[in-house]
Design an enzyme around this catalytic site. Structure first.
Site, PDB file in Angstrom:
ATOM      1  N   ARG A 169       0.837  -1.192   0.000  1.00  0.00           N
ATOM      2  CA  ARG A 169       0.000   0.000   0.000  1.00  0.00           C
ATOM      3  C   ARG A 169       0.876   1.247   0.000  1.00  0.00           C
ATOM      4  O   ARG A 169       1.831   1.333   0.766  1.00  0.00           O
ATOM      5  CB  ARG A 169      -0.896   0.029   1.236  1.00  0.00           C
ATOM      6  CG  ARG A 169      -2.136  -0.825   1.121  1.00  0.00           C
ATOM      7  CD  ARG A 169      -3.024  -0.690   2.340  1.00  0.00           C
ATOM      8  NE  ARG A 169      -2.354  -1.121   3.546  1.00  0.00           N
ATOM      9  CZ  ARG A 169      -1.755  -0.339   4.415  1.00  0.00           C
ATOM     10  NH1 ARG A 169      -1.755   0.975   4.255  1.00  0.00           N
ATOM     11  NH2 ARG A 169      -1.162  -0.829   5.478  1.00  0.00           N
TER      12      ARG A 169
ATOM     13  N   TYR B 235      -2.001  -3.326  -6.968  1.00  0.00           N
ATOM     14  CA  TYR B 235      -1.727  -4.169  -5.818  1.00  0.00           C
ATOM     15  C   TYR B 235      -2.659  -3.948  -4.635  1.00  0.00           C
ATOM     16  O   TYR B 235      -2.885  -2.805  -4.225  1.00  0.00           O
ATOM     17  CB  TYR B 235      -0.271  -3.942  -5.342  1.00  0.00           C
ATOM     18  CG  TYR B 235       0.188  -5.066  -4.451  1.00  0.00           C
ATOM     19  CD1 TYR B 235       0.447  -6.320  -4.999  1.00  0.00           C
ATOM     20  CD2 TYR B 235       0.298  -4.916  -3.076  1.00  0.00           C
ATOM     21  CE1 TYR B 235       0.826  -7.383  -4.203  1.00  0.00           C
ATOM     22  CE2 TYR B 235       0.679  -5.974  -2.275  1.00  0.00           C
ATOM     23  CZ  TYR B 235       0.949  -7.196  -2.843  1.00  0.00           C
ATOM     24  OH  TYR B 235       1.318  -8.256  -2.061  1.00  0.00           O
TER      25      TYR B 235
ATOM     26  N   GLY C  69      -4.529  -3.294  -1.315  1.00  0.00           N
ATOM     27  CA  GLY C  69      -5.405  -2.228  -0.835  1.00  0.00           C
ATOM     28  C   GLY C  69      -5.417  -0.999  -1.729  1.00  0.00           C
ATOM     29  O   GLY C  69      -6.330  -0.177  -1.647  1.00  0.00           O
TER      30      GLY C  69
ATOM     31  N   LYS D  26      -9.725  -1.588   1.740  1.00  0.00           N
ATOM     32  CA  LYS D  26      -9.296  -0.477   2.596  1.00  0.00           C
ATOM     33  C   LYS D  26     -10.046   0.812   2.246  1.00  0.00           C
ATOM     34  O   LYS D  26     -10.390   1.598   3.117  1.00  0.00           O
ATOM     35  CB  LYS D  26      -7.796  -0.245   2.434  1.00  0.00           C
ATOM     36  CG  LYS D  26      -6.953  -1.458   2.728  1.00  0.00           C
ATOM     37  CD  LYS D  26      -7.135  -1.913   4.141  1.00  0.00           C
ATOM     38  CE  LYS D  26      -6.190  -3.041   4.465  1.00  0.00           C
ATOM     39  NZ  LYS D  26      -6.337  -3.486   5.851  1.00  0.00           N
TER      40      LYS D  26
ATOM     41  N   HIS E 128     -10.092  -1.530  11.736  1.00  0.00           N
ATOM     42  CA  HIS E 128      -9.078  -2.429  11.154  1.00  0.00           C
ATOM     43  C   HIS E 128      -8.818  -3.540  12.171  1.00  0.00           C
ATOM     44  O   HIS E 128      -7.852  -3.483  12.930  1.00  0.00           O
ATOM     45  CB  HIS E 128      -7.808  -1.607  10.893  1.00  0.00           C
ATOM     46  CG  HIS E 128      -6.753  -2.326  10.133  1.00  0.00           C
ATOM     47  ND1 HIS E 128      -5.407  -2.104  10.350  1.00  0.00           N
ATOM     48  CD2 HIS E 128      -6.824  -3.260   9.149  1.00  0.00           C
ATOM     49  CE1 HIS E 128      -4.702  -2.856   9.521  1.00  0.00           C
ATOM     50  NE2 HIS E 128      -5.529  -3.574   8.792  1.00  0.00           N
TER      51      HIS E 128
ATOM     52  N   SER F  42      -1.076  -3.618  10.077  1.00  0.00           N
ATOM     53  CA  SER F  42      -0.851  -4.580   8.996  1.00  0.00           C
ATOM     54  C   SER F  42       0.389  -5.428   9.293  1.00  0.00           C
ATOM     55  O   SER F  42       1.405  -4.905   9.749  1.00  0.00           O
ATOM     56  CB  SER F  42      -0.616  -3.824   7.690  1.00  0.00           C
ATOM     57  OG  SER F  42      -1.617  -2.855   7.517  1.00  0.00           O
TER      58      SER F  42
ATOM     59  N   CYS G 261       0.941  -7.688  11.594  1.00  0.00           N
ATOM     60  CA  CYS G 261       1.301  -7.847  13.003  1.00  0.00           C
ATOM     61  C   CYS G 261       0.538  -9.006  13.640  1.00  0.00           C
ATOM     62  O   CYS G 261       0.414  -9.077  14.868  1.00  0.00           O
ATOM     63  CB  CYS G 261       1.023  -6.564  13.778  1.00  0.00           C
ATOM     64  SG  CYS G 261       2.167  -5.239  13.366  1.00  0.00           S
TER      65      CYS G 261
ATOM     66  N   LYS H 246      -2.828 -10.379  12.849  1.00  0.00           N
ATOM     67  CA  LYS H 246      -4.295 -10.478  12.975  1.00  0.00           C
ATOM     68  C   LYS H 246      -4.772 -11.837  12.455  1.00  0.00           C
ATOM     69  O   LYS H 246      -5.595 -12.498  13.075  1.00  0.00           O
ATOM     70  CB  LYS H 246      -4.999  -9.360  12.196  1.00  0.00           C
ATOM     71  CG  LYS H 246      -4.936  -7.998  12.884  1.00  0.00           C
ATOM     72  CD  LYS H 246      -5.939  -6.995  12.328  1.00  0.00           C
ATOM     73  CE  LYS H 246      -5.710  -6.649  10.881  1.00  0.00           C
ATOM     74  NZ  LYS H 246      -4.386  -6.070  10.596  1.00  0.00           N
TER      75      LYS H 246
ATOM     76  N   ASN I 161      -3.154 -14.649  12.201  1.00  0.00           N
ATOM     77  CA  ASN I 161      -2.745 -15.752  13.091  1.00  0.00           C
ATOM     78  C   ASN I 161      -3.633 -15.818  14.341  1.00  0.00           C
ATOM     79  O   ASN I 161      -4.051 -16.903  14.750  1.00  0.00           O
ATOM     80  CB  ASN I 161      -1.277 -15.593  13.514  1.00  0.00           C
ATOM     81  CG  ASN I 161      -0.328 -15.798  12.344  1.00  0.00           C
ATOM     82  OD1 ASN I 161      -0.700 -16.383  11.336  1.00  0.00           O
ATOM     83  ND2 ASN I 161       0.892 -15.307  12.477  1.00  0.00           N
TER      84      ASN I 161
ATOM     85  N   ASP J  42      -9.454  -8.812   9.161  1.00  0.00           N
ATOM     86  CA  ASP J  42      -8.924  -7.497   8.771  1.00  0.00           C
ATOM     87  C   ASP J  42      -9.868  -6.322   9.023  1.00  0.00           C
ATOM     88  O   ASP J  42      -9.405  -5.245   9.337  1.00  0.00           O
ATOM     89  CB  ASP J  42      -8.545  -7.533   7.282  1.00  0.00           C
ATOM     90  CG  ASP J  42      -7.628  -6.387   6.895  1.00  0.00           C
ATOM     91  OD1 ASP J  42      -6.687  -6.109   7.645  1.00  0.00           O
ATOM     92  OD2 ASP J  42      -7.861  -5.770   5.834  1.00  0.00           O
TER      93      ASP J  42
ATOM     94  N   SER K  92       4.320 -10.380   0.401  1.00  0.00           N
ATOM     95  CA  SER K  92       3.594 -11.241  -0.546  1.00  0.00           C
ATOM     96  C   SER K  92       2.336 -11.779   0.143  1.00  0.00           C
ATOM     97  O   SER K  92       2.288 -11.906   1.374  1.00  0.00           O
ATOM     98  CB  SER K  92       4.493 -12.369  -1.033  1.00  0.00           C
ATOM     99  OG  SER K  92       5.083 -13.042   0.048  1.00  0.00           O
ATOM    100  N   ARG K  93       1.339 -12.098  -0.650  1.00  0.00           N
ATOM    101  CA  ARG K  93      -0.001 -12.329  -0.089  1.00  0.00           C
ATOM    102  C   ARG K  93      -0.698 -13.558  -0.648  1.00  0.00           C
ATOM    103  O   ARG K  93      -0.363 -14.033  -1.729  1.00  0.00           O
ATOM    104  CB  ARG K  93      -0.880 -11.108  -0.422  1.00  0.00           C
ATOM    105  CG  ARG K  93      -0.395  -9.794   0.139  1.00  0.00           C
ATOM    106  CD  ARG K  93      -0.739  -9.663   1.580  1.00  0.00           C
ATOM    107  NE  ARG K  93      -0.307  -8.398   2.148  1.00  0.00           N
ATOM    108  CZ  ARG K  93      -0.995  -7.720   3.062  1.00  0.00           C
ATOM    109  NH1 ARG K  93      -2.147  -8.160   3.494  1.00  0.00           N
ATOM    110  NH2 ARG K  93      -0.520  -6.614   3.569  1.00  0.00           N
TER     111      ARG K  93
ATOM    112  N   ARG L  27       3.668  -4.019  17.295  1.00  0.00           N
ATOM    113  CA  ARG L  27       5.003  -4.570  17.562  1.00  0.00           C
ATOM    114  C   ARG L  27       5.740  -3.576  18.428  1.00  0.00           C
ATOM    115  O   ARG L  27       6.090  -2.498  17.960  1.00  0.00           O
ATOM    116  CB  ARG L  27       5.778  -4.708  16.246  1.00  0.00           C
ATOM    117  CG  ARG L  27       5.299  -5.807  15.380  1.00  0.00           C
ATOM    118  CD  ARG L  27       6.054  -5.818  14.071  1.00  0.00           C
ATOM    119  NE  ARG L  27       5.371  -6.743  13.192  1.00  0.00           N
ATOM    120  CZ  ARG L  27       5.713  -8.023  13.040  1.00  0.00           C
ATOM    121  NH1 ARG L  27       6.789  -8.502  13.642  1.00  0.00           N
ATOM    122  NH2 ARG L  27       5.018  -8.814  12.270  1.00  0.00           N
TER     123      ARG L  27
ATOM    124  N   GLY M  58      -0.006 -19.886  18.990  1.00  0.00           N
ATOM    125  CA  GLY M  58      -1.016 -20.630  19.747  1.00  0.00           C
ATOM    126  C   GLY M  58      -0.976 -20.306  21.241  1.00  0.00           C
ATOM    127  O   GLY M  58      -2.003 -20.331  21.937  1.00  0.00           O
TER     128      GLY M  58
ATOM    129  N   ASN N 113      -0.771 -17.600  22.595  1.00  0.00           N
ATOM    130  CA  ASN N 113      -1.545 -16.392  22.910  1.00  0.00           C
ATOM    131  C   ASN N 113      -2.917 -16.743  23.496  1.00  0.00           C
ATOM    132  O   ASN N 113      -3.604 -15.887  24.042  1.00  0.00           O
ATOM    133  CB  ASN N 113      -1.690 -15.503  21.672  1.00  0.00           C
ATOM    134  CG  ASN N 113      -0.337 -14.938  21.254  1.00  0.00           C
ATOM    135  OD1 ASN N 113       0.582 -14.867  22.063  1.00  0.00           O
ATOM    136  ND2 ASN N 113      -0.207 -14.560  19.993  1.00  0.00           N
TER     137      ASN N 113
HETATM  138  C1  OXD Z   1      -3.100  -4.215   5.058  1.00  0.00           C
HETATM  139  C2  OXD Z   1      -3.899  -5.282   4.435  1.00  0.00           C
HETATM  140  O1  OXD Z   1      -2.112  -3.751   4.454  1.00  0.00           O
HETATM  141  O2  OXD Z   1      -4.754  -5.833   5.125  1.00  0.00           O
HETATM  142  O3  OXD Z   1      -3.444  -3.815   6.169  1.00  0.00           O
HETATM  143  O4  OXD Z   1      -3.715  -5.560   3.253  1.00  0.00           O
HETATM  144 MN    MN Z   2      -5.104  -4.797   6.985  1.00  0.00          MN
END
Ligand code: OXD
Ligand code: MN
Length: 590
Positions: free
Chosen positions: A76, A204, A206, A213, A233, A255, A257, A259, A261, A282, A373-374, A405, A499, A501
């Site tokens: 983004r 790409y 968002g 977004k 978010h 982003s 960090c 979410k 998982n 998200d 990468s996504r 973080r 896990g 957490n």
């Molecule tokens: C972000 C996404 O960058 O969810 O926050 O793609």
């Molecule tokens: Mn996001």
């Protein structure tokens, strides 16, 4: 002029707008998406023929595809993202701003003829469930078949959206062209007053999937403030205890960090009988329900998650959901037609093709997969999806978590004293930056509610809206900070995360019911190690102790930085938050 297939709608607002945009962008063809399975197959074939997608090995990853974006277009671009409100004050100090007429004129110059030789896909979609009164309809016009295919996965797309829209003029007008992908002519622009988004020069994530977004957060946040709800978010999860109690938690982390998982967490063996199921990873929209609780729903229909670091150890449910019907972007390719990324199970193969299409050898210093990468997959691929994801009224939330973080200062968990204090903690929280946005990685930046890139109006007023919401919720959820990323002096993480957490999640849920113990500190309540279920935890007790510590010197410095942050946000910061800051500072004398 374009060949236009007859519009499958009589909505004149929509048809006239599509015609007007097509006259400007001059595509060779206009194609209206219906969202059907057959169409998905046809668009896939088009994408394969043009090279926009590559098919992965059918036995290894059935019905899965690979896309590579331009190397200058991999995250983004916040510096190229604008909120174009009539005045700069409305956009506030955390958004880039240009006056709407000037920005439309600048963008028209780039969109003019930008789709020559291409197809303009008309992509109608719904954010939210089609039968929910809270859903929002958008239409994205795009010249990217990858974008059209991705929206089919990420949102309810096609005929259902046209049906829901009927003859109404109330839909988000999203215009997107990859144009010449020149970063110097790249803009992602929001016009909240017009319910419009114009994005050009990027294909790409968002920047290009305008439903995500741009609409479901930036434009939605603007509606949310005017209409009295929250667009956040956040991930949304369902926790079922061994006794069968079902509770819901929403969590806002920046982003990349964790979410995804946390939303898919598999509890460790010491938590036999617990079950975590996912509703979203998200975006969460929250409204006050008739019973006075805060109800949350995920307006998306898919996941667009960060691949690197995802493995059977960190997120087994994600690994299962990626086994089939997935689109991967900018990961590495194996010689046998599969995908690979740093942190995936097993050792790296000897040879790969990296995210830029170059040969890669094990031991190379450069990562094979881009750090941002996504994967793109439907919600229904997730083996741990909650059936309540389809409840149109949403689910009642017990706790709101926020965190980023932070290698220092912020304890593993910190419960706020009350709503105002919680809004203060979340509104001043900081996080070390990741590869999800362009720019330096690892720099501490303040990120209110993990939402700084996604609030479509003035940040001080957004914090005020959170306070007003709190005052209106008869039974508000509790607010917590969490931090899985605190480090020891030697740079090692103090808490094992993933896990494990679950141990923090259980404490959070028990605090909400007045069951678990905690230690009062000047900045909030923290768990003592004895307040956490630590059975079978493979961690040094001293590290756990250090992970929950509130260090007075660190917090004095933190409060100084938080005070500076409120000053940066300026005069619209609510007085209650400034007073809260002063109270905390006074509670921590040097
Ligand atoms: C972000 C996404 O960058 O969810 O926050 O793609
Ligand atoms: Mn996001």
């Amino acid at each position: 002029m374009a060949t236009t297939i007859a519009a499958p709608t009589t909505n004149r607002h929509l048809v006239e707008w599509v015609d007007e945009m097509a006259r400007m962008c001059k595509p060779d063809r206009v194609y209206w998406c219906d969202g059907s399975e057959a169409e998905y197959g046809r668009l896939l074939n088009e994408a394969l023929a043009s090279g926009a997608l590559v098919a992965l090995d059918e036995r290894k990853r059935p019905r899965s595809y690979y896309h590579r974006s331009d190397p200058t277009d991999v995250a983004r671009s916040e510096e190229l993202t604008f909120v174009c409100t009539p005045t700069k004050e409305e956009a506030g100090p955390t958004n880039n701003w240009v006056e709407p007429a000037e920005m439309y004129a600048r963008l028209r110059g780039i969109f003019e003829g930008s789709m020559r030789g291409r197809t303009l896909y008309v992509v109608p979609y719904i954010m939210g469930l089609p039968d929910s009164p809270f859903a929002k309809v958008g239409v994205e016009l795009t010249d990217s078949v990858y974008v059209a295919l991705s929206i089919r996965v990420m949102a309810r797309m096609g005929t259902a959206a046209l049906e829901r829209l009927g003859s109404s003029d109330e839909f988000n007008r999203g215009l997107h062209s990859i144009a010449d992908r020149d970063p110097k002519r790249r803009y992602i622009c929001h016009f909240p007053q017009d319910n419009a988004i114009w994005s050009v020069g990027s294909g790409y994530g968002g920047n290009a999937l305008l439903n995500k977004k741009c609409l479901a957060l930036r434009i939605a946040s603007w509606y949310a403030r005017n209409e009295g709800w929250l667009a956040e978010h956040m991930l949304l999860l369902e926790a079922t205890s061994p006794a069968g109690e079902v509770r819901y938690v929403a969590a806002g982390f920046p982003s990349a960090c964790g979410k995804t998982n946390l939303a898919m967490l598999v509890p460790p063996p010491a938590f036999a009988g617990w079950r975590i199921r996912t509703l979203g990873d998200d975006i969460v929209w929250m409204r006050i329900g008739e019973d006075g609780r805060l109800y949350a729903m995920n307006p998306e229909a898919g996941f667009f998650g960060v691949a690197p670091g995802t493995s059977t150890a960190t997120n087994p449910n994600a690994m299962k959901m990626l086994e089939h019907d997935a689109i991967f972007t900018n990961v590495a390719l194996t010689e046998d037609g599969d995908v690979w990324w740093e942190g995936i199970d097993g050792p790296a193969p000897d040879r790969l093709t990296d995210w830029q299409g170059r040969p890669w050898r094990r031991g190379s210093k450069e990562p094979a997969a881009h750090p941002n990468s996504r994967f793109t997959v439907a919600l229904s691929n997730n083996p741990a999806l909650s059936p309540n994801v389809n409840d149109p009224k949403g689910v009642p939330v017990s706790a709101l978590l926020f965190g980023g973080r932070r290698s220092t200062t912020v304890p593993l968990a910190l419960e706020s004293f009350n709503w105002t204090h919680g809004v203060y903690l979340a509104g001043t929280m900081g996080s070390e930056t990741t590869a999800a946005k362009t720019g330096a990685v690892g720099v501490l930046r303040r990120d209110p509610m993990a939402n700084i890139p996604f609030v479509g109006y003035d940040m001080g007023r957004y914090l005020g809206h959170w306070l007003e919401m709190g005052a209106r919720i008869p039974h508000p959820p509790r607010i917590f900070l969490v931090n899985w990323f605190r480090k020891a002096g030697d740079g090692k993480y103090l808490w094992p995360g993933y896990g494990e957490n679950m141990r923090v999640l259980e404490w959070v849920l028990e605090r909400c019911e007045g069951k678990a113990g905690a230690k009062e500190t000047p900045v909030g309540w923290t768990p003592r190690p004895s307040d956490l279920e630590l059975r079978d935890l493979a961690a040094d007790p001293a590290a756990v102790e250090a992970s929950v510590r509130v260090d007075r010197a660190e917090w004095r410095e933190e409060l100084r930085l938080q005070g500076r942050w409120l000053d940066e946000l300026g005069p619209t910061v609510p007085r209650a938050l400034r007073l809260q800051h002063d109270l905390l500072e006074a509670s921590l004398p040097a």
